[in-house]
Scaffold this active site. Structure first.
Site, PDB file in Angstrom:
ATOM      1  N   LEU A 160       0.871  -1.175   0.000  1.00 39.39           N
ATOM      2  CA  LEU A 160       0.000   0.000   0.000  1.00 39.39           C
ATOM      3  C   LEU A 160       0.908   1.225   0.000  1.00 39.39           C
ATOM      4  O   LEU A 160       1.740   1.398   0.894  1.00 39.39           O
ATOM      5  CB  LEU A 160      -0.907   0.007   1.232  1.00 39.39           C
ATOM      6  CG  LEU A 160      -1.740   1.282   1.451  1.00 39.39           C
ATOM      7  CD1 LEU A 160      -2.651   1.563   0.268  1.00 39.39           C
ATOM      8  CD2 LEU A 160      -2.553   1.164   2.741  1.00 39.39           C
ATOM      9  N   GLU A 161       0.745   2.063  -1.012  1.00 43.41           N
ATOM     10  CA  GLU A 161       1.529   3.289  -1.148  1.00 43.41           C
ATOM     11  C   GLU A 161       0.691   4.450  -0.615  1.00 43.41           C
ATOM     12  O   GLU A 161      -0.360   4.768  -1.168  1.00 43.41           O
ATOM     13  CB  GLU A 161       1.888   3.503  -2.622  1.00 43.41           C
ATOM     14  CG  GLU A 161       2.799   4.680  -2.892  1.00 43.41           C
ATOM     15  CD  GLU A 161       3.128   4.813  -4.373  1.00 43.41           C
ATOM     16  OE1 GLU A 161       4.209   5.312  -4.696  1.00 43.41           O
ATOM     17  OE2 GLU A 161       2.290   4.417  -5.220  1.00 43.41           O
TER      18      GLU A 161
END
Length: 719
Positions: free
Chosen positions: A471-472
């Site tokens: 997850l960025e």
């Protein structure tokens, strides 16, 4: 590594039974180590010398953890001392053998994770009782670190359960829950945590009262070897199983990971030459593998991921808000995927879409994923129904004012995203955090007209959401520490590995994968063959090639993202015309069965040669060597990573390597793109890129940071 003075294991005698508790001080989980082996040896001395002891129960004092495996940090210390490592492995194997041969019944009482050396310890016991705790999972994940089990696991597991099941666990590192473990015979019973020790004690007493302890697992196999009829009946089937397993390993790994192949050799040795020979082969293979570059890189990734998962990013005094209700806008593949993962992990979700058909598709997708999880024993059918019930579909904003966090996952359209943000703010929840799942549009652009820009950030998930671990999280200059801490904590709650990056076009991952695909497009336009381009990058270690990746993402989506990046970096981003022409032909990849591969014929592995008609040179293609293809593609990726690091988009090479491995499929055995650059040498990188730039275009000219570091003889990592 724990010191010898640390409490590691203790025991007490209760009604003739020795209750052994494993509890490593100062650690959240128990790990095996040299001091632990010493303590267990002393413990067995005491038990063997106590005539009052009639049985043993081994358990853990930790919550949700039995034993997580061997201390990896200690293993790394043996990199330059194979003789000491070989001696340690033999000592560990001898301890397991001694436990197995103890003339008393021994039962492992397991609540929580039982992995690696922990499972090997349990396998040496006479029986295993576990709890229905969702955190009670079993596995031999050593291959994920470039290793194989070294405490007898390669020999005991295939003798306890079906050979195919054992190979699956050992060769993939897959973990299974308690119900699956019971089904395949790995454990003897699954009980409520509150009665675990009572059931384990009763099992010990039952075993103690049975006439004769019976032969060990190794003895059972040796008996079979002495029976020519049994041996003849088993050998052909075994050979077929091993042959197919080897084919599967080579297919999935491309031969880049030596550990699974070594594991197969070791297990096969045990079956053909006997238990003792199998143990010797296991010890030698383990010692050899610890010192391979692949294991070193994979262990480094393990530690980097641990660091990232513990990284506060913001001041520790800033507390994250708990997320009780999540809103998701957009019920397409990404939005429905986010809603499913959230519901699976216990969050109540409001899922909104602009149309009833779209909402129906999203709910069906969520239901299908949950049913698949139930079929794979990851949860019960009742739990799947409960999770589905957590998702409330809607065509309006009703209920969104009560959501703590809203994630927008609609089309890549700036005006649409801005209007959704405005509509949400109009609901009146001034504390509500808004996150966009955009992959390219700067968050500050989306937040331009926001009343509360401090509550706005990006949460860029990867497809499929339930499988992809990264997850960025994107912060702007105005994003508050509270909003960032909340997004980070919730992402981790969903089981994601999170990297925090600064705002900008494409953030980190999209601009890096964009550079990779862009270079592949140039190679194709210059006359390259689809299968050679993708084949070269699969050979390098990527799970799929860049052109196949475009088909999976959608050529239209990829082109839209490329347009954003080309506009942002037009002074150095030179895009091939051919990809735009192909997209304008209506080719969208797999989703409309028109892309780089021939989906219409049913053989999606075969290139669609009609693609060449739209490219310079037409059907006339030329052979390009794999080395040139791989150099151009991975160095184009590295260059963009270097620009992102120099600009402060990513905070460190560590975050960049986690991003490319867990989000973009960069081959883990290479340790990450920055670490791989260190290994080949930044001097070589810069010289090679200057040569490539002279041949193929200035876009391959090395980033200034690479030239500066090469000139100074610097590296991205000190080790």
């Amino acid at each position: 590594m724990a010191s010898s003075s640390t409490t590691l294991v203790r025991h007490r005698i209760e009604d003739g039974l020795a209750l052994v508790e494993i509890d490593v001080d100062g650690q959240s989980v128990n790990t095996l180590s040299t001091p632990m082996i010493e303590h267990f040896e002393a413990l067995l001395d005491a038990i063997e010398g106590d005539s009052e002891v009639r049985g043993v129960v081994i358990t853990s004092a930790k919550t949700d953890n039995f034993v997580a495996g061997f201390d990896i940090e200690e293993l790394q210390g043996y990199y330059h001392d194979p003789d000491a490592l070989r001696a340690l492995v033999k000592r560990g194997q001898a301890l397991m053998a001694r436990l197995e041969a103890l003339p008393l019944p021994v039962v492992a009482a397991i609540d929580g994770s039982c992995l690696g050396g922990g499972l090997e310890l349990a396998l040496a016991c006479d029986a295993r009782i576990t709890t229905e705790n969702p955190r009670s999972v079993f596995g031999l994940p050593e291959v994920m670190l470039g290793l194989i089990p070294g405490g007898g696991g390669t020999q005991r597991l295939p003798r306890l359960i079906d050979l195919s099941q054992a190979l699956d666990l050992i060769l993939t590192g897959r973990q299974i829950n308690a119900r699956k473990a019971l089904k395949i015979g790995l454990v003897d019973d699954v009980v409520h945590p509150g009665i675990l020790l009572d059931v384990a004690r009763e099992k010990v007493r039952k075993l103690a009262n049975e006439p004769g302890a019976g032969p060990s697992l190794g003895d059972n196999l040796e008996e079979a070897f002495n029976d020519p009829v049994k041996l003849a009946a088993r050998t052909p089937a075994r050979r077929l199983i091993f042959s197919r397993a080897r084919e599967q390993v080579l297919k999935e790994s491309g031969g880049n990971y030596p550990a699974p192949l070594k594991a197969l050799d070791v297990i096969e040795t045990g079956f053909s030459e006997g238990f003792a020979a199998g143990l010797r082969a296991e010890g030698e293979a383990f010692t050899e593998l610890v010192r391979t570059p692949e294991a070193r890189n994979l262990m480094n990734i393990f530690f980097m991921r641990q660091e990232v998962n513990k990284d506060r990013v913001v001041d520790g005094r800033v507390k994250a808000r708990p997320i009780h209700r999540l809103g998701v806008i957009g019920a397409g593949l990404m939005g429905a995927g986010i809603a499913q993962v959230a519901a699976y992990n216990g969050t109540n979700v409001r899922l909104k879409d602009a149309s009833a058909p779209g909402l129906g598709w999203g709910m069906n997708y969520i239901d299908d994923l949950l049913k698949k999880a139930a079929r794979r024993k990851k949860l019960t059918e009742a739990q799947a129904d409960i999770a589905l019930g957590r998702v409330a579909p809607t065509l309006t904003y009703e209920g969104f004012e009560r959501c703590d966090l809203v994630i927008e996952a609609v089309f890549e359209n700036t005006e649409l995203k801005q209007s959704i943000l405005a509509e949400l703010e109009a609901q009146g929840n001034t504390d509500q955090i808004f996150a966009s799942n955009t992959s390219t549009i700067p968050i500050k652009t989306i937040a331009t007209k926001s009343k509360r820009p401090e509550n706005v950030l990006g949460m860029h998930f990867f497809s499929p959401v339930h499988k992809m671990p990264l997850l960025e999280i994107i912060r702007t200059e105005k994003t508050s520490p509270k909003a960032l801490a909340t997004a980070l904590a919730y992402g981790r709650e969903l089981g994601k590995t999170c990297i925090v990056v600064d705002d900008g076009p494409g953030f980190f991952t999209s601009r890096v994968i964009g550079a990779y695909i862009n270079e592949a497009g140039w190679i194709l336009q210059e006359g390259g063959k689809i299968e050679e381009i993708d084949g070269a990058m699969r050979g390098f270690g990527f799970p799929v090639g860049p052109l196949k990746l475009v088909d999976e993402v959608g050529m239209d989506v990829a082109l839209k993202a490329a347009g954003v990046l080309q506009e942002a970096f037009k002074e150095r981003w030179d895009a091939p015309e051919g990809l735009r022409v192909l997209a304008e032909q209506g080719r969208k990849g797999r989703k409309n069965k028109r892309g780089f591969y021939d989906y219409a014929s049913g053989d999606s592995r075969a290139p669609d040669t009609s693609v060449y008609d739209a490219l310079p040179g037409g059907a006339t293609r030329r052979h390009l060597d794999a080395e040139t293809i791989t150099r151009r593609c991975w160095l184009a990726m590295l260059n963009e990573c270097a620009y992102a690091l120099d600009e402060g988009i990513i905070r460190s090479p560590r975050d960049g390597d986690i991003g490319v491995i867990f989000g973009l499929g960069f081959p883990p055995f290479r340790g990450g793109i920055f670490r791989h650059a260190d290994e080949v040498g930044l001097g070589w990188v810069v010289d090679t890129m200057h040569t490539l730039a002279g041949q193929y275009g200035d876009r391959l000219r090395p980033a200034p940071i690479l030239e500066r570091m090469a000139e100074k003889g610097e590296r991205f990592y000190e080790d």
